[in-house]
Design a protein around this motif. Structure first.
Motif, PDB file in Angstrom:
ATOM      1  N   ALA A 120       7.253 -11.698   7.117  1.00 29.38           N
ATOM      2  CA  ALA A 120       6.887 -12.109   8.472  1.00 29.38           C
ATOM      3  C   ALA A 120       5.393 -11.942   8.739  1.00 29.38           C
ATOM      4  CB  ALA A 120       7.691 -11.318   9.496  1.00 29.38           C
ATOM      5  N   GLY A 121       4.632 -11.526   7.727  1.00 28.27           N
ATOM      6  CA  GLY A 121       3.198 -11.352   7.880  1.00 28.27           C
ATOM      7  C   GLY A 121       2.789  -9.999   8.420  1.00 28.27           C
ATOM      8  N   ILE A 122       3.726  -9.045   8.422  1.00 33.43           N
ATOM      9  CA  ILE A 122       3.439  -7.693   8.893  1.00 33.43           C
ATOM     10  C   ILE A 122       2.820  -6.891   7.754  1.00 33.43           C
ATOM     11  CG2 ILE A 122       4.457  -5.601   9.853  1.00 33.43           C
ATOM     12  CD1 ILE A 122       4.444  -8.112  11.685  1.00 33.43           C
ATOM     13  N   THR A 123       1.739  -6.182   8.057  1.00 32.73           N
ATOM     14  CA  THR A 123       1.057  -5.409   7.024  1.00 32.73           C
ATOM     15  C   THR A 123       1.515  -3.955   6.967  1.00 32.73           C
ATOM     16  OG1 THR A 123      -0.755  -4.880   8.549  1.00 32.73           O
ATOM     17  CG2 THR A 123      -1.001  -6.854   7.166  1.00 32.73           C
ATOM     18  N   ASN A 157       8.692   6.355  -1.630  1.00 31.81           N
ATOM     19  CA  ASN A 157       8.322   5.535  -0.476  1.00 31.81           C
ATOM     20  C   ASN A 157       7.578   6.388   0.544  1.00 31.81           C
ATOM     21  OD1 ASN A 157       8.221   3.252   1.169  1.00 31.81           O
ATOM     22  ND2 ASN A 157      10.252   3.589   2.051  1.00 31.81           N
ATOM     23  N   ALA A 158       6.785   7.332   0.039  1.00 33.66           N
ATOM     24  CA  ALA A 158       6.100   8.282   0.913  1.00 33.66           C
ATOM     25  C   ALA A 158       5.125   7.582   1.856  1.00 33.66           C
ATOM     26  CB  ALA A 158       5.351   9.314   0.080  1.00 33.66           C
ATOM     27  N   PRO A 159       5.061   8.010   3.115  1.00 37.24           N
ATOM     28  CA  PRO A 159       4.071   7.442   4.037  1.00 37.24           C
ATOM     29  C   PRO A 159       2.660   7.633   3.488  1.00 37.24           C
ATOM     30  CG  PRO A 159       5.703   8.750   5.222  1.00 37.24           C
ATOM     31  CD  PRO A 159       5.933   9.008   3.778  1.00 37.24           C
ATOM     32  N   TYR A 160       1.779   6.685   3.774  1.00 39.20           N
ATOM     33  CA  TYR A 160       0.391   6.838   3.343  1.00 39.20           C
ATOM     34  C   TYR A 160      -0.435   7.586   4.365  1.00 39.20           C
ATOM     35  CZ  TYR A 160      -1.029   2.896   6.382  1.00 39.20           C
ATOM     36  OH  TYR A 160      -1.274   2.074   7.449  1.00 39.20           O
ATOM     37  N   ALA A 193       5.414  10.704  13.455  1.00 39.21           N
ATOM     38  CA  ALA A 193       5.165   9.277  13.292  1.00 39.21           C
ATOM     39  C   ALA A 193       4.462   9.046  11.958  1.00 39.21           C
ATOM     40  CB  ALA A 193       4.312   8.748  14.441  1.00 39.21           C
ATOM     41  N   ALA A 194       5.045   8.180  11.132  1.00 37.78           N
ATOM     42  CA  ALA A 194       4.535   7.918   9.791  1.00 37.78           C
ATOM     43  C   ALA A 194       4.166   6.452   9.630  1.00 37.78           C
ATOM     44  CB  ALA A 194       5.581   8.303   8.750  1.00 37.78           C
ATOM     45  N   LEU A 195       3.222   6.183   8.734  1.00 40.18           N
ATOM     46  CA  LEU A 195       2.767   4.822   8.457  1.00 40.18           C
ATOM     47  C   LEU A 195       3.133   4.414   7.042  1.00 40.18           C
ATOM     48  CD1 LEU A 195      -0.733   5.030  10.148  1.00 40.18           C
ATOM     49  CD2 LEU A 195       1.020   3.331  10.722  1.00 40.18           C
ATOM     50  N   LEU A 196       3.720   3.213   6.916  1.00 39.12           N
ATOM     51  CA  LEU A 196       4.087   2.645   5.619  1.00 39.12           C
ATOM     52  C   LEU A 196       3.465   1.256   5.515  1.00 39.12           C
ATOM     53  CD1 LEU A 196       7.935   3.372   5.786  1.00 39.12           C
ATOM     54  CD2 LEU A 196       6.201   4.829   4.743  1.00 39.12           C
ATOM     55  N   ASP A 197       2.824   0.961   4.387  1.00 44.44           N
ATOM     56  CA  ASP A 197       2.318  -0.391   4.175  1.00 44.44           C
ATOM     57  C   ASP A 197       3.418  -1.260   3.580  1.00 44.44           C
ATOM     58  OD1 ASP A 197       1.833  -0.283   0.986  1.00 44.44           O
ATOM     59  OD2 ASP A 197       1.168   1.589   1.907  1.00 44.44           O
TER      60      ASP A 197
END
Length: 252
Positions: free
Chosen positions: A138-141, A160-163, A179-183
Motif C-alpha cells: 500500500a506504499g507504507i514505509t 522482527n525486532a523494532p528498529y 510504542a515501537a517502530l517497524l519498517d
C-alpha cells in the motif's frame, strides 16, 4: 490463512468481524486487564467506527484465531488520542506513509488445545508477515505499534525486532505498554519468513475465505446440502491459500 477486511468488503465478513471483537474482549479485557470497554463480551472502541483495515488469521475451520487493526496516523489514532502518555509530552508521529498497528492478538487458548505451541508461533508469524506485506504493497514505509513487553520479546525472537521506540514504557492495566517502530521492507519480511519457515503466500482471497466458511457451515449442518458438491474441500482451500508454504515452525 489471513484475510484483509476494510470498508469495501466488510459487508461480506460481518461474522468474522464479530468473532474478532469477541477475541479482543477475551485477550485485552480478560487476560491482559487493559482498561477497555467490553459489551456482550466484545471489545469495540471509537476507532473501529473509522473504517480501519483489519487483518484476521483463520484456522482450517475458517474461525478467527488472530487479528490486528491498522489506522492512518494522519487522523485520530490510539497513540495520539488514547496512549498519549507513552509519548512523554512529545507530539505523535503523523505521516501518510506511516500506519498505526494495534489490537494485535492471537487466540492462544484455542491454538493450544492440541498441546502444540508451534501453532501459536505460526499464527503469530503469519499475521506479522501479512501486516508487513499489506502495508508495503500500500506504499507504507513504517508501522508504529503499541505493544506490551511480552509482545516486544515475541518480535525480537521472531527476528522482527523494532528498529526504534517512541516515548517510554507506561503502566497499562495488568501490563505495561510501549510504542515501537517497524519498517515495512522486503528485508524485514524475509527475516520473519525465514524464522517461521514460511515461503508461500499467507494472504487469502475473498473467494477462498467465503468457500472455507461455507464448507465449515456444511460440516456443522448449517448450510444447504445441495450446495455441498459445488464447494471445495477445506483442505484444498487451505492448500491453495498457503501453497507452497511449509507447515512446520519451530517455536523460537
Amino acid at each position: 490463512m489471513i484475510i484483509v477486511i476494510d470498508a469495501i468488503n466488510k459487508h461480506l465478513f460481518s461474522d468474522l468481524l464479530d468473532e474478532m471483537f469477541l477475541l479482543r474482549g477475551r485477550v485485552f479485557g480478560e487476560r491482559l486487564g487493559w482498561e477497555v470497554t467490553i459489551e456482550n463480551g466484545r471489545e469495540i472502541d471509537q476507532f473501529d467506527a473509522m473504517d480501519p483495515l483489519y487483518l484476521l488469521g483463520l484456522d482450517e475451520d475458517g474461525e478467527v484465531i488472530s487479528c490486528v487493526r491498522t489506522l492512518q496516523t494522519t487522523g485520530p489514532h490510539m497513540l495520539s488520542d488514547v496512549f498519549s502518555s507513552i509519548l512523554d509530552g512529545e507530539p505523535p508521529i503523523r505521516s501518510s506513509r506511516i500506519w498505526e498497528s494495534t489490537r494485535f492478538c492471537v487466540d492462544t487458548a484455542r491454538l493450544t488445545r492440541d498441546g502444540s505451541a508451534s501453532a501459536i508461533a505460526r499464527a503469530t508469524s503469519e499475521l506479522m508477515i501479512a501486516t508487513l506485506e499489506t502495508s508495503r504493497d500500500a506504499g507504507i514505509t513504517d508501522i508504529i505499534t503499541v505493544i506490551d513487553p511480552v509482545m516486544n520479546r515475541v518480535l525480537k525472537r521472531s527476528d522482527n525486532a523494532p528498529y526504534d521506540y517512541v516515548g517510554s514504557v507506561t503502566p497499562m492495566g495488568k501490563v505495561s505498554a510501549l510504542a515501537a517502530l517497524l519498517d515495512c521492507t522486503d528485508e524485514r519480511i524475509e527475516r520473519v519468513r525465514a524464522f517461521a519457515g514460511i515461503s508461500g503466500r499467507v494472504l487469502a482471497t475473498e473467494e477462498e475465505v467465503l468457500a472455507l466458511r461455507a464448507a465449515a457451515r456444511m460440516r456443522n449442518g448449517q448450510g444447504n446440502h445441495d450446495r455441498k458438491a459445488s464447494l471445495p474441500e477445506p483442505a484444498a482451500v487451505l492448500a491453495a491459500a498457503h501453497a507452497p508454504a511449509s507447515l512446520q515452525l519451530s517455536a523460537g
